[in-house]
Design an enzyme around this catalytic site. Structure first.
Site, PDB file in Angstrom:
ATOM      1  N   TYR A 103       0.917  -1.131   0.270  1.00 30.63           N
ATOM      2  CA  TYR A 103       0.193  -0.327  -0.128  1.00 30.63           C
ATOM      3  C   TYR A 103       1.069   1.688   0.647  1.00 30.63           C
ATOM      4  CZ  TYR A 103      -3.040   3.965   1.453  1.00 30.63           C
ATOM      5  OH  TYR A 103      -3.664   4.956   1.764  1.00 30.63           O
ATOM      6  N   SER A 151      -2.792  14.566   6.965  1.00 24.85           N
ATOM      7  CA  SER A 151      -3.397  14.286   5.925  1.00 24.85           C
ATOM      8  C   SER A 151      -5.039  14.805   6.954  1.00 24.85           C
ATOM      9  CB  SER A 151      -2.962  12.929   5.249  1.00 24.85           C
ATOM     10  OG  SER A 151      -4.182  12.405   5.209  1.00 24.85           O
ATOM     11  N   GLN A 178      -3.344  19.320   5.468  1.00 27.07           N
ATOM     12  CA  GLN A 178      -4.271  18.828   3.958  1.00 27.07           C
ATOM     13  C   GLN A 178      -5.562  18.499   3.766  1.00 27.07           C
ATOM     14  OE1 GLN A 178      -5.116  15.001   2.964  1.00 27.07           O
ATOM     15  NE2 GLN A 178      -5.736  15.563   0.780  1.00 27.07           N
ATOM     16  N   TYR A 193      -9.057  16.921   2.389  1.00 24.04           N
ATOM     17  CA  TYR A 193      -9.496  16.333   0.416  1.00 24.04           C
ATOM     18  C   TYR A 193     -11.059  17.153   0.667  1.00 24.04           C
ATOM     19  CZ  TYR A 193      -6.072  13.000  -0.621  1.00 24.04           C
ATOM     20  OH  TYR A 193      -5.305  11.954  -0.690  1.00 24.04           O
ATOM     21  N   THR A 202      -5.637  18.967  -2.144  1.00 27.39           N
ATOM     22  CA  THR A 202      -5.663  18.432  -2.818  1.00 27.39           C
ATOM     23  C   THR A 202      -6.278  17.972  -3.677  1.00 27.39           C
ATOM     24  OG1 THR A 202      -4.127  16.797  -1.122  1.00 27.39           O
ATOM     25  CG2 THR A 202      -4.640  15.664  -2.939  1.00 27.39           C
ATOM     26  N   ARG A 241      -5.146   1.292  -7.613  1.00 30.21           N
ATOM     27  CA  ARG A 241      -3.042   0.212  -7.228  1.00 30.21           C
ATOM     28  C   ARG A 241      -3.473  -0.825  -7.615  1.00 30.21           C
ATOM     29  NH1 ARG A 241      -3.975   5.108  -2.542  1.00 30.21           N
ATOM     30  NH2 ARG A 241      -3.610   6.916  -4.513  1.00 30.21           N
ATOM     31  N   LYS A 267      -2.306  21.626  -3.891  1.00 27.94           N
ATOM     32  CA  LYS A 267      -1.320  20.353  -4.518  1.00 27.94           C
ATOM     33  C   LYS A 267      -1.545  19.074  -5.620  1.00 27.94           C
ATOM     34  CE  LYS A 267       1.164  16.417  -2.144  1.00 27.94           C
ATOM     35  NZ  LYS A 267      -0.138  15.176  -2.171  1.00 27.94           N
ATOM     36  N   HIS A 275       0.670  12.473  -7.090  1.00 30.25           N
ATOM     37  CA  HIS A 275       0.257  12.084  -6.054  1.00 30.25           C
ATOM     38  C   HIS A 275       1.118  10.689  -5.760  1.00 30.25           C
ATOM     39  CE1 HIS A 275      -3.444  11.830  -3.133  1.00 30.25           C
ATOM     40  NE2 HIS A 275      -2.675  10.697  -2.827  1.00 30.25           N
ATOM     41  N   ARG A 318       0.154   7.494  -7.437  1.00 29.64           N
ATOM     42  CA  ARG A 318      -0.793   6.296  -7.098  1.00 29.64           C
ATOM     43  C   ARG A 318      -2.196   6.882  -7.919  1.00 29.64           C
ATOM     44  NH1 ARG A 318       1.240   4.781  -2.324  1.00 29.64           N
ATOM     45  NH2 ARG A 318      -1.075   4.228  -0.719  1.00 29.64           N
ATOM     46  N   ASP A 337       6.674  17.489  -5.705  1.00 27.35           N
ATOM     47  CA  ASP A 337       6.571  15.885  -5.329  1.00 27.35           C
ATOM     48  C   ASP A 337       6.731  15.269  -5.587  1.00 27.35           C
ATOM     49  OD1 ASP A 337       5.062  14.920  -2.558  1.00 27.35           O
ATOM     50  OD2 ASP A 337       3.883  14.753  -3.825  1.00 27.35           O
ATOM     51  N   GLY A 393       9.353  11.241  -5.512  1.00 30.80           N
ATOM     52  CA  GLY A 393      10.485  10.297  -6.090  1.00 30.80           C
ATOM     53  C   GLY A 393      11.879  10.691  -5.323  1.00 30.80           C
ATOM     54  N   GLY A 418       6.931  11.426   0.781  1.00 33.05           N
ATOM     55  CA  GLY A 418       5.685  11.065   1.798  1.00 33.05           C
ATOM     56  C   GLY A 418       6.848   9.342   1.661  1.00 33.05           C
ATOM     57  N   ARG A 419       7.069   8.669   1.146  1.00 34.77           N
ATOM     58  CA  ARG A 419       6.719   7.944   1.057  1.00 34.77           C
ATOM     59  C   ARG A 419       8.439   7.520   1.865  1.00 34.77           C
ATOM     60  NH1 ARG A 419       5.584   6.698  -4.009  1.00 34.77           N
ATOM     61  NH2 ARG A 419       3.613   5.471  -4.989  1.00 34.77           N
TER      62      ARG A 419
HETATM   63  C1  GLV Z   1      -4.243   7.947  -0.200  1.00 33.11           C
HETATM   64  O1  GLV Z   1      -4.409   9.580  -0.470  1.00 33.11           O
HETATM   65  C2  GLV Z   1      -3.242   7.778  -0.698  1.00 33.11           C
HETATM   66  O2  GLV Z   1      -2.414   7.862  -2.179  1.00 33.11           O
HETATM   67  O3  GLV Z   1      -3.091   6.240  -0.784  1.00 33.11           O
END
Ligand code: GLV
Length: 400
Positions: free
Chosen positions: A47, A129, A150, A152, A178, A187, A275, A299, A302, A330, A332, A353-354
């Site tokens: 995920y 988030s 952030q 949504y 976002t 995904r 974003k 994103h 994603r 944002d 990579g 993020g990752r």
């Molecule tokens: C949520 O924002 C996700 O990318 O899973």
């Protein structure tokens, strides 16, 4: 012979703290990814790690950094290197913002609290988030540092307004809207596993859990994972396991448009960051809409697969918007050299993020500290090797 051996043998002292031990054997963010992959259940790791469809954009974000090379200058006295800058008018020790990530507690029970504390220690902003598993107030209580919220946009605008007011009351500095999630990207790693959030206990999950006892033990001992910002509200607080796609598709407002940016201006006094900008035209519209910054973002690969690598957008967007708004790149980012490249092309800062989730999954809060100090140190070394002592020395002449 004994003397010779003694002079060359050097054993590391055994480190009893498992997190410190793992970190002492790591050299970079990718090493932490490898450790997180081992420690987290496969569904959780995928995920975090995965992207949409063929994961082309996911790969492209990193490839764009790999493709760009430096044109270093030498003999330039790099005795003192300072990567500090400003963002949204405030000082920053180095140009990085922590991106919002949903469900952070699946990587570690401390989740968003751990990340916010680490960001505070590093002096950089943390974006919480809407889909967080710790609330606006819980995060504010542990971090006096710079915090962005952030947003949504859910169908229920009253609920969104309520969250915005709570963020203002809790001292958050900026809103991050976002805009790349009208519907959820596909995904396919999650589709194959039938992955739900909060993770649902089926046979696969049970086996996964038994194979990752450290994670499972921490998970069952901590309080249930919920959408902490909307507990008890009509949108559902994650009390029951749902697929992320079902949640997003039923609650996110697909009618979101530029007029909502105006609405947001009317309910929020501070800076707004949009974003999810992925074209020069939209960057210009964002500048025209009077927002303070844009995050060029897909994103993290994603959402829309085959969306452009964000690094490739930096120079054309910077040329089109000039000084009207700040540009954040944002996706990579794994190394300090990546941040240096984005800044050379015209970004004010990067978002990642990752990178921090790998740290969190590998070694908890210490892992996030490791990632942030690694990126900071990396930047200083790379700038020295490029003959740049200040952020203002970084320009397009230095990359090619
Ligand atoms: C949520 O924002 C996700 O990318 O899973």
């Amino acid at each position: 012979m004994i003397d010779t051996l003694r002079s060359v043998l050097q054993f590391r002292r055994f480190e009893f703290d498992a997190n410190k031990r793992r970190l002492s054997r790591s050299a970079n963010v990718d090493d932490l990814r490898t450790i997180a992959k081992r420690r987290l259940p496969r569904g959780v790791f995928d995920y975090i790690d995965g992207g949409a469809e063929d994961e082309r954009t996911l790969a492209a974000n990193q490839d764009a950094y790999a493709r760009l090379t430096f044109r270093p200058r030498v003999l330039r006295d790099v005795g003192k290197v300072d990567p500090s800058t400003t963002l949204l008018g405030r000082p920053l020790p180095f140009p990085l913002v922590l991106a919002p990530t949903g469900f952070t507690r699946i990587a570690d029970p401390q989740g968003e609290l751990a990340v916010a504390r680490a960001a505070d220690r590093a002096g950089i902003p943390y974006s919480l988030s809407t889909m967080a598993t710790r609330s606006i107030e819980e995060v504010a209580a542990v971090s006096p540092g710079r915090k962005w919220f952030q947003v949504y946009v859910w169908r229920d605008r009253g609920l969104v307004k309520d969250m915005i007011d709570r963020a203002a009351n809790a001292g958050y500095e900026a809103l991050v809207l976002t805009v790349d999630t009208a519907v959820l990207g596909r995904r396919e790693r999650d589709v194959r596993r039938g992955f739900t959030l909060p993770p649902k206990i089926g046979l696969n999950t049970l086996i996964d859990g038994v194979l990752h006892p450290g994670w499972t033990w921490a998970f069952v001992r901590s309080e249930p994972i919920r959408f902490a910002n909307v507990i008890g509200s009509s949108v559902g607080d994650g009390n029951t396991a749902v697929s992320l796609a079902a949640q997003v598709n039923s609650q996110f407002d697909r009618s979101l448009s530029w007029s909502d940016v105006e609405w947001m201006r009317s309910v929020w006094d501070g800076p707004i960051v949009i974003k999810g900008i992925q074209t020069v035209d939209d960057a210009v519209l964002a500048a025209d809409a009077g927002v303070d910054a844009i995050a060029l973002s897909n994103h993290g690969g994603r959402q829309l697969d085959s969306a452009p690598a964000t690094l490739d957008l930096v120079a054309p967007c910077a040329d089109a918007v000039g000084d009207r708004i700040e540009i954040i790149c944002d996706g990579g980012v794994r190394r300090g050299s990546d941040i240096v490249k984005a800044v050379c092309l015209g970004a004010r800062a990067c978002m990642a993020g990752r990178a921090y989730l790998y740290g969190l999954g590998a070694a908890g809060e210490l892992g996030v500290d490791y990632v942030l100090s690694h990126l900071h140190g990396d930047m200083k070394r790379v700038m020295a090797l490029m003959g740049a002592t200040r952020i203002s020395d970084l320009n397009r002449e230095l990359v090619g």
